[in-house]
Design a protein around this motif. Structure first.
Motif, PDB file in Angstrom:
ATOM      1  N   PRO A  50       0.929  -1.301  -0.005  1.00 56.53           N
ATOM      2  CA  PRO A  50       0.117   0.000  -0.086  1.00 56.53           C
ATOM      3  C   PRO A  50       0.871   1.204  -0.017  1.00 56.53           C
ATOM      4  N   ASP A  52       0.959   5.614  -1.116  1.00 53.21           N
ATOM      5  CA  ASP A  52       0.401   6.873  -1.695  1.00 53.21           C
ATOM      6  C   ASP A  52       1.089   7.519  -2.605  1.00 53.21           C
ATOM      7  N   ALA A 204      -4.597   5.724  -1.372  1.00 52.22           N
ATOM      8  CA  ALA A 204      -5.628   5.885  -0.737  1.00 52.22           C
ATOM      9  C   ALA A 204      -5.717   7.278  -0.196  1.00 52.22           C
TER      10      ALA A 204
END
Length: 234
Positions: A50, A52, A204
């Protein structure tokens, strides 16, 4: 705790750290993630970590854009970073004005501290440079290879070798206590790498990631980028 997830080359770690408090005041977000060899960080993104925002070499970010892993419109250059020589803080400086003097300096060292020679920008360059100088086999046993430049420099600082030397990116040298920037690599052996930031496709927190890119590349941060070891930028 709300955090912006980053995957970045070690070259940008000091700069990001210096802006973390300002970014939190602006956005309410802390910065979390990893700093390391650029190849390894790109592979983590490909494997689904994950993320960004990435800060990697311009070439790698361009490749990630082709792979539809970062947003092309978000890509922005942070600045240029040189690969250079380092020594322990109390050791005599080692300088090299040409390839011959660099070769002599490396041959005189009894330990050579470098980042990953297969996945990091500086490490790949060091391996190429040693082959170019014709001493790769001769110094192979003296190479002390670590996952990234920051780790290599910490081990150089703590080394009990008689004449150790390090070679990694300028930013990682000047941000490590116990080592000092000794000198640039000479013409024909030098490397200056552009680092680029981008928002990931799967971010996200895309808005906050774009805000961090804006902060990192802002004209008013030019002096801060210089102190962190980036030799060019807006």
């Amino acid at each position: 705790m709300t955090s912006l997830n980053i995957l970045s080359g070690g070259a940008a770690q000091g700069l990001v750290a210096s802006l973390a408090a300002k970014f939190k005041a602006m956005s309410g977000f802390d910065i979390a993630g990893e700093f390391g060899a650029v190849g390894a960080m790109a592979d983590k993104l490909r494997q689904g970590t994950p993320t960004d925002i990435v800060i990697l070499t311009a070439a790698i970010v361009a490749k990630l854009a082709e792979e539809n892993l970062v947003v092309p419109a978000s890509i922005a250059d942070v600045g240029l970073v040189e690969t250079a020589l380092a020594v322990r803080a109390n050791d005599p400086l080692v300088t090299a004005s040409d390839a011959a003097s660099l070769r002599a300096a490396l041959l005189a060292a009894d330990a050579i501290f470098v980042p990953d020679t297969k996945a990091s920008t500086a490490g790949i360059h060091v391996a190429k440079m040693l082959r170019q100088l014709g001493i790769a086999d001769e110094v192979a046993a003296r190479l002390k290879i670590y996952p990234n430049g920051a780790t290599a420099m910490r081990h150089l600082a703590a080394s009990d070798a008689v004449r150790p030397i390090g070679c990694t990116q300028w930013t990682e040298i000047i941000s490590t206590v116990g080592v000092v920037l000794s000198g640039s690599l000479p013409p024909g052996c030098e490397l200056a790498t552009t680092y680029t930031a981008a928002v990931t496709i799967g971010a996200a927190n895309a808005k906050q990631a774009q805000s961090l890119i804006g902060l990192l590349t802002a004209a008013e941060q030019r002096a801060l980028r210089g102190r962190a070891g980036f030799i060019s930028g807006k």
